[in-house]
Enzyme design. Structure first.
Site, short mmCIF file in Angstrom:
data_model
loop_
_atom_site.label_atom_id
_atom_site.label_comp_id
_atom_site.label_asym_id
_atom_site.label_seq_id
_atom_site.Cartn_x
_atom_site.Cartn_y
_atom_site.Cartn_z
CE LYS A 183 -3.44 -2.62 -0.39
NZ LYS A 183 -4.35 -3.30 0.49
C1 LIG Z 1 -5.33 -4.52 0.75
C2 LIG Z 1 -6.81 -4.38 0.79
C3 LIG Z 1 -7.55 -4.74 1.93
C4 LIG Z 1 -6.96 -5.48 3.09
O1 LIG Z 1 -5.96 -4.82 3.74
P1 LIG Z 1 -5.13 -5.57 4.89
O2 LIG Z 1 -4.44 -4.45 5.61
O3 LIG Z 1 -4.20 -6.52 4.22
O4 LIG Z 1 -6.11 -6.26 5.76
C5 LIG Z 1 -8.89 -4.45 1.96
N1 LIG Z 1 -9.51 -3.88 0.91
C6 LIG Z 1 -8.84 -3.57 -0.22
C7 LIG Z 1 -9.57 -2.91 -1.35
C8 LIG Z 1 -7.47 -3.83 -0.33
O5 LIG Z 1 -6.82 -3.56 -1.46
#
Ligand SMILES: *Cc1c(COP(=O)(O)O)cnc(C)c1O
Length: 384
Positions: A183
């Site tokens: 992210k």
């Molecule tokens: C990455 C992601 C998540 C989950 O995030 P985590 O921190 O790994 O739990 C949820 N929704 C979307 C759209 C994502 O891309």
């Protein structure tokens, strides 16, 4: 052609992150503590709303549903064009996910379709800011107020997304961010929940640490006490100080990292303008966070399909990804929700066309040019 493989994604990590982690290790206080508190206040200042740091975006979404008392018999409206986590959490609390189609221009949930799906069991809307493009929050909040619903924003892609002059996270809703490795800001694993209602903040904290009475997290420090009481059977969803220290460094350099992301996106836009592809659109009333650069292959414009282009890019040493396999195409949700292929034609078409190109702050100008050359060559090779 480049002789080394360019990964689709890489976190931006430097000696600053290493030093911050070593300081935490040296302090011997490695789980939830002062770094988490500092990370929460820095983030809360940026978003102008209270924030609780947790172990993942998935945990944040789950907590948001729990404190909104959403459970069996309730429905939550969301998008098929998302990661499984957004919908799994609805299932975890025993509620039913109701999918509605996207706006094919943005990849985001279409508020008109949301309104048509609202029924007597609807309790919440869970929009996803796809790729970092802001959801039309005015329209969503209007539905929230008109139908007395809760809005839980999946902002996993949307740290530093702006809509109508305000950051995502400050639109008065429970908003979940992700700090997963890929992210825009990473703590390795981690997440945060924006809790606009100050009274609910304590409840979120309690739920995120076994349901222990407040401040039990510092029960091993000189200020703490061994005593605790269990208010509710909570979860183990806290962030750690190792992660928060990483997050603080990343937050400081977020403006620089974001500037590089938009610069790369601009290069791509410019370079691909004449190709028979669909470029990701830019908001006229906000700012894209450029978590993804979602290029789309136009149906019928080429001799091949999306998979042929991905294959061509892999042969040219360029990593890619695809976001997302629509929720209703996964086996579990096919079985339990009873949707059919063709039920969400825009989301399905978007998925079949989409290629996420490498886009991260550590890419050099040479890397960017390699992606541009590889995309251009591959598209030309498959052109009619
Ligand atoms: C990455 C992601 C998540 C989950 O995030 P985590 O921190 O790994 O739990 C949820 N929704 C979307 C759209 C994502 O891309």
């Amino acid at each position: 052609m480049r002789d080394t493989f360019l990964p689709y994604n890489q976190p931006h990590l430097t000696d600053h992150e290493k030093d911050a982690i070593i300081r935490v290790l040296d302090s011997k206080w490695i789980t939830r503590g002062p770094q988490c508190a500092a990370f929460e206040s820095a983030l809360s200042e940026k978003l102008a709303a209270p924030v609780v740091a947790v172990s993942s975006c998935t945990a944040a979404l789950h907590l948001a549903l729990l404190i909104s008392n959403i459970g069996p018999g309730d429905e939550v409206i969301t998008t098929p064009l998302t990661f499984a986590a957004s919908v799994n959490v609805i299932t975890h609390v025993g509620a039913r996910p109701v999918l509605v189609d996207i706006n094919p221009r943005t990849g985001n949930i279409d508020p008109e379709q949301v309104e048509r799906a609202i029924g007597p069991k609807t309790r919440a809307i869970l929009p996803v800011h796809y790729g970092g493009y802001p959801v039309d929050m005015k329209a969503i909040n209007r539905l929230r107020d008109a139908y007395h619903l809760t809005v839980i924003e999946d902002a996993a892609h949307a740290l530093d997304t702006y809509y109508e002059g305000r950051p995502i996270g400050s639109w008065g809703n429970l908003t979940a961010f992700s700090f997963y490795a890929t992210k825009n800001l990473t703590t390795g694993e981690g997440g945060a929940l924006v809790v606009p209602d100050a009274e609910l903040v304590d409840q979120v904290r309690t739920y995120s640490l076994h349901g222990l009475s407040l401040n039990a997290w510092n029960r091993y420090s000189e200020k703490g006490s061994w005593h605790y009481d269990v208010d509710v059977p909570g979860y183990k969803y806290n962030m750690t100080d190792i992660e928060a220290a990483l997050g603080l460094v990343q937050l400081q350099k977020l403006p620089l990292m974001q500037a590089r992301r938009s610069e790369i996106a601009r290069h791509y836009h410019h370079a691909f303008a004449e190709l028979p592809v669909i470029l990701p659109s830019e908001p006229s009333n906000g700012q894209h966070a450029w978590h993804l650069y979602a290029l789309r292959v136009k149906a019928g414009a080429l001799r091949g399909d999306r998979d042929d282009i991905i294959e061509g890019l892999t042969q040219r040493n360029i990593g890619t990804s695809v976001h997302f396999i629509p929720i209703h195409q996964h086996r579990y949700y096919r079985r339990t929700l009873g949707y059919q292929a063709g039920d969400f034609p825009y989301a399905e078409e978007f998925f079949h066309q989409e290629i996420s190109l490498p886009l991260y702050p550590g890419m050099t100008d040479g890397d960017v040019n390699d992606v541009i050359a590889a995309v251009t060559e591959t598209i030309h090779a498959w052109s009619r």
